[in-house]
Motif scaffolding. Structure first.
Motif, PDB file in Angstrom:
ATOM      1  N   PRO A 224      44.850  44.423  45.491  1.00  0.00           N
ATOM      2  CA  PRO A 224      45.909  45.069  46.268  1.00  0.00           C
ATOM      3  C   PRO A 224      45.347  46.110  47.245  1.00  0.00           C
ATOM      4  N   VAL A 225      46.016  46.257  48.353  1.00  0.00           N
ATOM      5  CA  VAL A 225      45.751  47.397  49.238  1.00  0.00           C
ATOM      6  C   VAL A 225      46.411  48.612  48.585  1.00  0.00           C
ATOM      7  N   TRP A 226      45.702  49.726  48.539  1.00  0.00           N
ATOM      8  CA  TRP A 226      46.253  50.956  47.945  1.00  0.00           C
ATOM      9  C   TRP A 226      47.305  51.557  48.871  1.00  0.00           C
ATOM     10  N   HIS A 227      48.551  51.696  48.310  1.00  0.00           N
ATOM     11  CA  HIS A 227      49.627  52.326  49.086  1.00  0.00           C
ATOM     12  C   HIS A 227      50.165  53.541  48.348  1.00  0.00           C
ATOM     13  N   GLY A 228      49.307  54.215  47.590  1.00  0.00           N
ATOM     14  CA  GLY A 228      49.734  55.442  46.912  1.00  0.00           C
ATOM     15  C   GLY A 228      49.962  55.277  45.424  1.00  0.00           C
ATOM     16  N   GLY A 229      49.984  54.065  44.931  1.00  0.00           N
ATOM     17  CA  GLY A 229      50.076  53.839  43.487  1.00  0.00           C
ATOM     18  C   GLY A 229      51.458  53.421  43.009  1.00  0.00           C
ATOM     19  N   GLY A 230      52.449  53.480  43.865  1.00  0.00           N
ATOM     20  CA  GLY A 230      53.816  53.133  43.457  1.00  0.00           C
ATOM     21  C   GLY A 230      54.235  51.727  43.850  1.00  0.00           C
ATOM     22  N   HIS A 231      53.281  50.909  44.204  1.00  0.00           N
ATOM     23  CA  HIS A 231      53.601  49.549  44.665  1.00  0.00           C
ATOM     24  C   HIS A 231      52.936  48.489  43.790  1.00  0.00           C
ATOM     25  N   ASN A 232      52.915  48.777  42.488  1.00  0.00           N
ATOM     26  CA  ASN A 232      52.383  47.782  41.543  1.00  0.00           C
ATOM     27  C   ASN A 232      50.886  47.546  41.704  1.00  0.00           C
ATOM     28  N   GLU A 233      50.190  48.520  42.307  1.00  0.00           N
ATOM     29  CA  GLU A 233      48.764  48.320  42.561  1.00  0.00           C
ATOM     30  C   GLU A 233      47.964  48.153  41.265  1.00  0.00           C
ATOM     31  N   ASP A 234      48.297  48.963  40.234  1.00  0.00           N
ATOM     32  CA  ASP A 234      47.515  48.888  38.995  1.00  0.00           C
ATOM     33  C   ASP A 234      47.611  47.496  38.377  1.00  0.00           C
ATOM     34  N   GLU A 235      48.828  46.986  38.274  1.00  0.00           N
ATOM     35  CA  GLU A 235      49.039  45.678  37.646  1.00  0.00           C
ATOM     36  C   GLU A 235      48.402  44.557  38.479  1.00  0.00           C
ATOM     37  N   LEU A 236      48.501  44.668  39.786  1.00  0.00           N
ATOM     38  CA  LEU A 236      47.901  43.623  40.644  1.00  0.00           C
ATOM     39  C   LEU A 236      46.375  43.632  40.522  1.00  0.00           C
ATOM     40  N   LEU A 237      45.801  44.824  40.393  1.00  0.00           N
ATOM     41  CA  LEU A 237      44.346  44.879  40.235  1.00  0.00           C
ATOM     42  C   LEU A 237      43.943  44.305  38.872  1.00  0.00           C
ATOM     43  N   ALA A 238      44.657  44.674  37.823  1.00  0.00           N
ATOM     44  CA  ALA A 238      44.361  44.129  36.487  1.00  0.00           C
ATOM     45  C   ALA A 238      44.473  42.606  36.509  1.00  0.00           C
ATOM     46  N   SER A 239      45.467  42.117  37.214  1.00  0.00           N
ATOM     47  CA  SER A 239      45.681  40.673  37.303  1.00  0.00           C
ATOM     48  C   SER A 239      44.478  39.952  37.925  1.00  0.00           C
ATOM     49  N   CYS A 240      43.830  40.566  38.897  1.00  0.00           N
ATOM     50  CA  CYS A 240      42.623  39.964  39.499  1.00  0.00           C
ATOM     51  C   CYS A 240      41.558  39.730  38.430  1.00  0.00           C
ATOM     52  N   TYR A 241      41.320  40.748  37.609  1.00  0.00           N
ATOM     53  CA  TYR A 241      40.278  40.631  36.579  1.00  0.00           C
ATOM     54  C   TYR A 241      40.676  39.594  35.523  1.00  0.00           C
ATOM     55  N   ARG A 242      41.948  39.595  35.150  1.00  0.00           N
ATOM     56  CA  ARG A 242      42.431  38.593  34.172  1.00  0.00           C
ATOM     57  C   ARG A 242      42.266  37.177  34.708  1.00  0.00           C
ATOM     58  N   ARG A 243      42.678  36.982  35.936  1.00  0.00           N
ATOM     59  CA  ARG A 243      42.600  35.628  36.530  1.00  0.00           C
ATOM     60  C   ARG A 243      41.141  35.171  36.624  1.00  0.00           C
ATOM     61  N   CYS A 244      40.243  36.061  36.937  1.00  0.00           N
ATOM     62  CA  CYS A 244      38.820  35.668  37.004  1.00  0.00           C
ATOM     63  C   CYS A 244      38.316  35.246  35.628  1.00  0.00           C
ATOM     64  N   LEU A 245      38.766  35.919  34.584  1.00  0.00           N
ATOM     65  CA  LEU A 245      38.329  35.520  33.241  1.00  0.00           C
ATOM     66  C   LEU A 245      38.971  34.198  32.830  1.00  0.00           C
ATOM     67  N   GLU A 246      40.178  33.939  33.313  1.00  0.00           N
ATOM     68  CA  GLU A 246      40.779  32.605  33.070  1.00  0.00           C
ATOM     69  C   GLU A 246      39.977  31.520  33.784  1.00  0.00           C
ATOM     70  N   LEU A 247      39.586  31.796  35.024  1.00  0.00           N
ATOM     71  CA  LEU A 247      38.756  30.820  35.757  1.00  0.00           C
ATOM     72  C   LEU A 247      37.418  30.634  35.048  1.00  0.00           C
TER      73      LEU A 247
END
Ligand code: ADP
Length: 169
Positions: free
Chosen positions: A79-102
């Motif tokens: 995610p592009v950082w927009h201050g932290g209130g736009h689901n950035e944390d969850e979207l970043l965690a999702s990147c790492y999860r998806r890479c481990l699924e791959l």
């Protein structure tokens, strides 16, 4: 028990089964680590990426590594950082999860991650590092991955990763 460690340097040189790219939604190349990976992998990488028709933020898609030492590249869109209130944390965690699924899908045993979103996308480094470490720790056992490298391109990032890996956060 899987091994997680921070290493300094250029991710394109890592001798692992898969490296992760901090890509953008087009998957058609960019600056930073994305540019370095495309230069090192050669033009075949861009051709392979074109066939993927982009990638949503928080998701990741796999290609071959072509001229890289790594067999695979997992293109993750942070995610592009927009201050932290736009689901950035969850979207970043999702990147790492998806890479481990791959990693599981492609029987990857060793993987190198860059500090996704902490460059041009401006995600605060310490917050991003906590998410990276926690998410990888939470999902590593299911993935079959035995060795994880967090590749730090500058000394600030290396210090933060080393501190947080030691702290067990
Ligand atoms: P994003 O757009 O996701 O922020 P960037 O490529 O701008 O992606 O930066 C992500 C991280 O990758 C930054 O911490 C940057 O310092 C780092 N980086 C840049 N080039 C390399 C490289 N060759 N190897 C490893 N990390 C790199």
């Amino acid at each position: 028990m899987a091994q997680l460690r921070a290493v300094a340097g250029d991710i394109t040189r890592r001798d692992v089964d898969a490296i992760v790219n901090a890509a953008n939604t087009s998957l058609l190349g960019g600056g930073g680590v994305d540019g370095a990976i495309h230069r090192a992998a050669g033009p075949e990488l861009l051709e392979a990426c074109r066939k993927l028709h982009g990638c949503a933020t928080g998701d990741a898609k796999a290609t071959a590594g072509f001229r890289l030492p790594a067999k695979w590249v997992f293109h993750a869109v942070g995610p592009v950082w927009h201050g932290g209130g736009h689901n950035e944390d969850e979207l970043l965690a999702s990147c790492y999860r998806r890479c481990l699924e791959l990693a599981r899908e492609h029987a990857v045993r060793s993987i190198a991650f860059p500090a996704i979103s902490t460059g041009v996308y401006s995600f605060p480094l310490e917050r991003a590092t906590k998410i990276a470490i926690q998410t990888v720790r939470a999902h590593i056992e299911d993935s079959g991955v035995e060795r994880v490298e967090f590749v730090c391109f500058n000394s600030d990032a290396l210090l933060v990763y080393e501190r947080l890996l030691t702290a067990g956060s």
